[in-house]
Every structure is written in C-alpha cells, then in structure tokens.
Design an enzyme around this catalytic site. Structure first.
Site, PDB file in Angstrom:
ATOM      1  N   GLY A  35       0.832  -1.195   0.000  1.00 23.14           N
ATOM      2  CA  GLY A  35       0.000   0.000   0.000  1.00 23.14           C
ATOM      3  C   GLY A  35       0.859   1.233   0.000  1.00 23.14           C
ATOM      4  O   GLY A  35       2.087   1.173   0.134  1.00 23.14           O
ATOM      5  N   ALA A  36       0.225   2.387  -0.180  1.00 19.24           N
ATOM      6  CA  ALA A  36       0.935   3.656  -0.192  1.00 19.24           C
ATOM      7  C   ALA A  36      -0.021   4.736   0.265  1.00 19.24           C
ATOM      8  O   ALA A  36      -1.239   4.621   0.127  1.00 19.24           O
ATOM      9  CB  ALA A  36       1.471   3.964  -1.583  1.00 19.24           C
ATOM     10  N   GLY A  40       4.270   7.812   2.606  1.00 14.87           N
ATOM     11  CA  GLY A  40       5.251   6.846   2.128  1.00 14.87           C
ATOM     12  C   GLY A  40       4.580   5.601   1.594  1.00 14.87           C
ATOM     13  O   GLY A  40       3.372   5.597   1.333  1.00 14.87           O
ATOM     14  N   ASP A 150      -3.947   3.513  19.113  1.00  7.92           N
ATOM     15  CA  ASP A 150      -4.800   3.396  17.926  1.00  7.92           C
ATOM     16  C   ASP A 150      -5.328   1.962  17.812  1.00  7.92           C
ATOM     17  O   ASP A 150      -5.362   1.384  16.731  1.00  7.92           O
ATOM     18  CB  ASP A 150      -4.021   3.788  16.672  1.00  7.92           C
ATOM     19  CG  ASP A 150      -4.935   4.188  15.519  1.00  7.92           C
ATOM     20  OD1 ASP A 150      -6.126   4.473  15.776  1.00  7.92           O
ATOM     21  OD2 ASP A 150      -4.475   4.227  14.366  1.00  7.92           O
TER      22      ASP A 150
END
Length: 770
Positions: A35-36, A40, A150
């Site tokens: 993923g991106a 980043g 989180d």
C-alpha cells in the site's frame, strides 16, 4: 536498482512495483507494494530465510524534514519494544538512510471487522483466546512503556497463527505530555477512550478501553458504540452508553469494566491477562506465553490467510530474475497428476514465470499450501474443458498435484465468485429498474485489489451524491461541486494585490470561491460503514446462488445458471438484503459475463466489463474534474481530530472555536492532515513550511501555502462591537487545496501579484463544531 515498468505481481493484496521503485531496500528484495499513502509506501519483501516481511518507507521529500524523520524514528523505537506473541515484530530498520525504512512482520489475514463480517462473530474458546491474545499483546506493550493509542478493528489482524496488533504509527512512550505529543488528540470515534478526545496524557488505560470494544465486536458482530454521526458516537463514549448484549457472561464483566468512562475504574492489561488465563484445576495458572501458544494450538480454528502464500512471493522474484520467462508444469515425476502442458505462468494469484519446484526449494516441504489452494481453486487455471482442476496437495518434491472433479452449476458459480474476489480487480455496470415502474438507476462498480479500493459511481448514498468509495478501509462520499468557473478553469489562478490591501482575482474580480465553507458533512453516510462498500455487493449474490441449493443450468443458454439468491442492495444510503431469483452467465473459464436478479422491488442486470484486471483507481475528485467539468466535493471522509481557531481571531468570544479536520484527499492520511492543521493554528512553530500568499482587505483573510503542496485560507470580518467592547467577529476556516505557486507576491510590495495554479483535489476540509 529501479524496477522495470512492466514487472508484474499478480498476488492478492499486493500490487506490482512501480517504475522508479527500488527492487531492494536494505537486505530485503522487494516483491510488490502492499500500500501507499501521503507519507510513504509499504512493500512486501522476503528476508534471507524466505519469510514474508513488510518494509515501510517515508517519502524522500518528507525524510528531508526533521519532524517526519523524528516521528518515523519514534515509530521504529515503539515497534522495537513490541515483543508479545500478539504483536507484530520489528525485524530491522535504518532511520538514517536517505529514505528511512523499517521491516516488520507481514501478517496475513483479515482485520477483525472484515473477518467478523465474512464469517460471523467468534464464539466459545475461540473468543476467549482472542480476548487473551489482545490482552497479552497490550500487556507486552505496556510493560515495555508503550501506549499504542490506535487500537481498533482495522489494526487487529486475525491470522492463521493468532490475532496480531499492528500499526504503531502514533504509539508513544507512556506518560508523554500533550505539549510534547503532536498526536495527543488523534483517535477513531467510537474506539478512542473518552479522555483521548480531551488530549489526555498518553496512558495504557486508553488501550484497555479499546480492548473492551474489540472483544464486544468479536463476540456480537456490532461495535459497542454503534455507528452514526461522529459527534454522537463521541457523546456516547463520553456518557458510557455502550451496547454489549450478546457478550458471554464469562467475559461481559471484564468488557464493561474496560469500557468504564473513568480510566481509574478500568483494569490494566495484566489484570485482564490474569483474569483470562485458565487454571489447572488447583487454582494455579501457568506462564502467559506458554498458555497462550497452547490455547492457540488447541482452539484457534477457521481463520485463513486471505489468499496469502509465501510461494507466490518467491515466484515473483523468480519471475523478475527470469526476465519474464514462463514456466510450465508437465507430466512425469511428482507432478504426474497434472497432465502435460498446463501452464502456471499468468495464473491469477501466481507470478508469471513461477516454477513450483523453485518455490519449494526456497521454503522447503513444510510451506503452507492453503493460500495456493484458495487462490487456484477459483482461478482461470481451475477451469479447463469439462472439468475443474482442484489442488490436492503440495508434494515433498514441490510440485502441485491436481485431480479432476465434476462441474456442477454450484461449482461454476463459485468459481465465478472466486475469480472476482481473488483476482486483481474488476469493472462492472449495474442497472436497477423498479418493478413498479420508474426511472432506471445506473451505477458503475470498480475494484482494485492492489489499491485496496472499491468505488461505486452513482447516487448509491442518496439524492445529490455522485459516488461512494472504500479506499484502504476508509469511506468517502462525493457530491457535485458547485460550479465556480473562476476556480475550476484549467488556467492558473491569480491572487492579485491592490494598494489598499489584497483582493482575489479568480476570473471574476472579487471571486474567492476557493475558500468558501467546506462542503456540508454528510452524517447520514455513517448508516453504512466502509466495510459495507466492498466487492461482496457484487459477489455475495453469486455465493448465495451457489450455496442455497437449487442452482440449475438453463437449457439452451450455454453456461447460464439460475436459482434462488440473496441480493444486497445499497439504495439511497441504506443497505438491505432481498430474496431474489438469479441468473448468471460465465465463459468457458468460469469468468462471469453477466448476472440478472429479480426481487419484489427490482429488476437488476450486472454486466462485467473487465475481470481479473485492476480497475484504474485515482482520487475521484481528480477523475471528476477531468470528466465531469467542475469535479466533485467530498461530503464524507475520515475525521482525524479537532483544532481551534486562534485566540486573536475569535477575540470577542474570549476563547477558541473547534473545527473537525477531515482528510479529504485519497493521498492525505490523518497524521499529515492533523500536522498541517496544527501548523495553521501556530504557523510560527515551523515557519519554513509556510509561505504567505496574501491578506485580504474588507473581508479579512490569510491565504498561505503549506509544505509547497497546498493552499489554505482563513477568513474573518468585524461585524461591529459587542457589549464587552471586543469586536464581533465572524470567520471561516477554508479547506486546503492542491496548489503550486508559480510566482510569489506580497513580500512587502502591495502591488506585486502572486500567481498560483490549483489542482482539482481538496486535501483537507474543516467543519465547524456546534
């Protein structure tokens, strides 16, 4: 070394490396992209032992800025302390590299919410092992001095080996004061503890609060604070209004204690572990790690790896090394069950050029085959002639062994569903015609596994909406943008300064449409959650047709099958399931061509335009600007936190007004959005990141460029003097828009002009809280 632009990586959940991507990072050869985001990218890689790992990087532009490198270094430190059985582990890192990176466990599987939705709530010993595993992971972190902060369903992966806590992006050392904590107010509504909404000092009790929510969701399938409008969920959290009916009695007390509004009333993670450990009949408990591993071995069942298999990762590297040479598996030897000439190259879920023998040589005979089975069983390779090829085993020699089985209607339809679910993606169109008459409703469905994105173009969320998307686990809803020819023309927009102050010139003099109020936040969208906007809207009726029994071939219609089905319908923001009669046509390889469903309300036709091809995905704002003239507004997107208008602006109120920060752009993650929002509050905290573009007379304003990527405006006006002698001020926090400064004005010259070119995407929106 850069990646060739045509390198492919047909692996579920992994997209090909892109041109310009490295092929190695540190000691790790890269397999593809996981993923991106705006900060980043995360890559899939193999270590020297052939284990799958994830390698996270920071974009070079951000790495040059101290605050981002420091945040990344902190994440590495926090992850390095995680050594629990139920936490992802750090393998290696280099925070001083030009592009900093860290490598950690790749955890295959589904997140908690996706697993529960697909397979139902956890029960019995399975649920208790989950509760213990999560408590053990938190206890390990807290003992190491780390607050995760989180904990939520998306950051808990159910892998075949057990549940795992992931994503340490905002983890921090326990006790860190708010003044030293840029992420103090970050948190997901409904999962962040009450005190987190007030920016409390980082404390383990907030993680325990989220533990209670996780166990409630795992046990019941429902979030304890429900869905709905953001502020309503926060209110429920602060009031302790949770719903945990359905949590078994032996866990309910712990869950309710963990969800206490007062942090002091919550147990700590070690107390949870002690309460969940079984005794040996003599009132004794044994070591946590030993007991948890044993319980996972005894009771952790029915959790798959979502199509992951390390042999496929090795196959991609083999394909790159072989420069695209295809491999075939032919008869003879251990693979004699296959029959000559069956080609592996190009198979969905397996790299072109993958040789099973090479894969086995890398991983040995003990490599898991479950991912290969689940992938190939529904792939195009699985359908040849009149038979289905089913994976039987992975032999000691490394060859796949197949056997032919019959092709019932159920098997054909199941193959069609799996092709959609496990392939690279698809594009489909749907027409729904009301049975009782009325205009047809047309929608387009686009799915890209690599981008983790599912998009519906159409008014699925209600009148006035144009699209809804699940992008990397977050929901976005769009509506037509108000036409503003000054803003939305393709020519550069001009900010012009006049002698008595500054005015905006966007085509029409005085037109400053860019910084009108952010579009109204669509609260009703929360009746549907992100994980409802996914490919199962298309695949679930196929699955039901195959599994409900009664599917039959339609005589004289080729490969057309019909039978009873259940059709999910997303209509005006309401998701329902309707009993239907379904008809599905597939091609000779089991790929779906079209489907038709009849319910009491609808006549539905689905045409599959492209299958096993990732739909081209980009931020719908950009697509709409290119195809729809004026583009789309984002009316629902992740709310990242709260900021305040500066005292000097709201002087008449003697305080500050709160604004919710919405990450509207697909490449804008919440960390970055909150970072920019806080910089707007206190631009002197990092003045090198801010350039003033202008200030406006009459209707006072400040428009500035942030991080050389976006322009954000704030407007206010004095409407007289209040009884307290202070000016009565009204103000607006404008959104942050993509922008490029072509020439910079102001600079002490009241006649100098700034010229700015605006892109089509709003990156951050701000919504005033009542």
């Amino acid at each position: 070394m850069s990646t060739p632009p045509d390198t492919v990586s047909p692996i579920p959940g992994l997209s090909p490396l892109e041109p310009g991507d490295p092929t190695t990072i540190g000691p790790y050869p890269l397999v593809g992209r996981i993923g991106a985001g705006g900060m980043g990218a995360v890559y899939g890689a193999l270590d020297v032992y052939g284990r799958c790992v994830a390698v996270k990087t920071v974009h070079a532009d951000f790495a040059r800025q101290d605050r981002f490198r420091e945040a990344f270094t902190r994440e590495v430190e926090m992850l390095g302390r995680a050594d629990g059985i139920s936490t992802a582990r750090l393998h290696a890192a280099d925070t001083s590299a030009a592009v900093p990176w860290l490598a950690f466990d790749y955890v295959p599987g589904r997140d908690l919410r996706a697993h529960v939705r697909a397979f139902g709530p956890l029960t019995g010993a399975m649920l208790r092992v989950f509760a213990l595993g999560m408590a053990e992971g938190l206890a390990a972190l807290h003992t190491a001095g780390v607050a995760h902060r989180d904990i939520k369903p998306g950051n808990v992966i159910l892998s075949p080996q057990g549940p795992k806590i992931v994503d340490f992006g905002i983890a921090v050392e326990i006790g860190t004061e708010r003044s030293q904590d840029a992420a103090a107010s970050y948190g997901t509504p409904g999962w962040a503890a009450p005190e987190r909404h007030d920016g409390a000092v980082a404390d383990p009790s907030a993680d325990v609060f989220a533990w209670g929510g996780l166990v409630a969701l795992a046990a019941t399938g429902h979030e304890p604070f429900g869905s709905g409008e953001t502020q309503e969920r926060i209110r429920r959290v602060r009031a302790g209004e949770y719903e945990v009916d359905g949590v078994p009695d032996d866990l309910r007390g712990l869950v309710e204690s963990a969800l206490a509004v007062d942090p002091a009333r919550r147990p700590d993670a070690e107390e949870l572990v002690r309460a969940l450990l079984p005794d040996d009949g003599a009132g004794r408990t044994h070591g946590v790690a030993e007991t948890l591993r044993r319980m996972l071995g005894d009771y952790w069942r029915g959790v798959d790896d979502a199509g992951h298999d390390p042999t496929r990762w090795a196959g991609v590297l083999a394909a790159v090394s072989a420069a695209g040479l295809g491999a075939t598996v032919s008869g003879g030897g251990a693979g004699a069950g296959i029959g000559a000439g069956v080609t592996v190259a190009g198979t969905p879920g397996m790299a072109a050029g993958t040789a099973p023998t090479a894969a086995a040589g890398t991983f040995g005979g003990g490599a898991s085959t479950s991912g290969v089975m689940s992938g190939l069983a529904g792939s195009k390779l699985a359908m040849t002639g009149a038979g289905v090829l089913a994976v039987a085993a992975l032999t000691g020699g490394g060859y796949f062994v197949y056997e032919q089985v019959g092709t019932s209607p159920e098997e054909w339809v199941t193959t069609a569903a799996r092709t959609l679910e496990e392939g690279a993606g698809f594009t489909a169109t749907m027409e729904r015609v009301p049975v009782e008459g009325g205009d047809p409703i047309n929608e387009e469905y686009l799915y890209s596994a690599a981008d983790q994105s599912f998009l519906i173009r159409g008014a699925a969320m209600g009148p006035g909406t144009t699209a809804v998307a699940d992008h990397q686990g977050e929901m976005y809803v769009y509506a037509p943008r108000e036409e503003d020819p000054g803003l939305w023309s393709n020519s550069p927009q001009r900010l012009s300064v006049v002698s008595a102050g500054v005015s905006l010139s966007f085509g029409e003099e005085g037109d400053h449409g860019l910084w009108q109020d952010s579009p109204e936040y669509l609260e009703s969208a929360l009746d549907v959650e992100a994980d409802h906007i996914d490919p199962t809207l298309i695949t679930a009726p196929l699955r039901s047709l195959a599994e409900m029994g009664g599917a039959e071939a339609v005589e004289g219609e080729g490969r057309m099958f019909e039978g009873p089905a259940v059709l999910p319908v997303l209509d005006e923001g309401v998701l329902t399931e309707e009993q239907a009669t379904g008809r599905v046509e597939v091609d000779e390889e089991g790929v779906p061509v079209r489907a038709e469903y009849t319910t009491e309300r609808w006549e539905v036709r689905v045409d599959f335009e492209e299958v096993d091809i990732g739909a081209p995905m980009e931020d719908p704002q950009v697509w709409a600007a290119d195809n729809d003239g004026f583009g789309w507004s984002v009316v629902h997107a992740p709310i990242c936190g709260t900021v305040y208008l500066p005292e000097s602006v709201a002087a008449n109120e003697g305080g500050q007004k709160e604004w919710d920060v919405q990450a509207s752009g697909w490449d804008m993650d919440c960390d970055h959005a909150m970072d920019v929002a806080r910089l707007r509050e206190d631009r002197l905290s990092d003045p090198d990141r801010v350039e003033t573009l202008h200030a406006f007379r009459g209707r006072r304003s400040d428009v500035s460029q942030f991080d050389d990527e976006m322009a954000c405006g704030i407007f206010w006006s004095e409407d007289g003097t209040g009884a307290d002698g202070y000016p009565e001020v009204s103000y607006t926090y404008g959104p942050c828009q993509e922008s490029t400064v072509l020439s910079l004005g102001v600079d002490g010259d009241p006649y100098k002009e700034s010229e700015v070119e605006f892109g089509p995407a709003t990156l951050i929106d701000f919504h005033e809280r009542a």
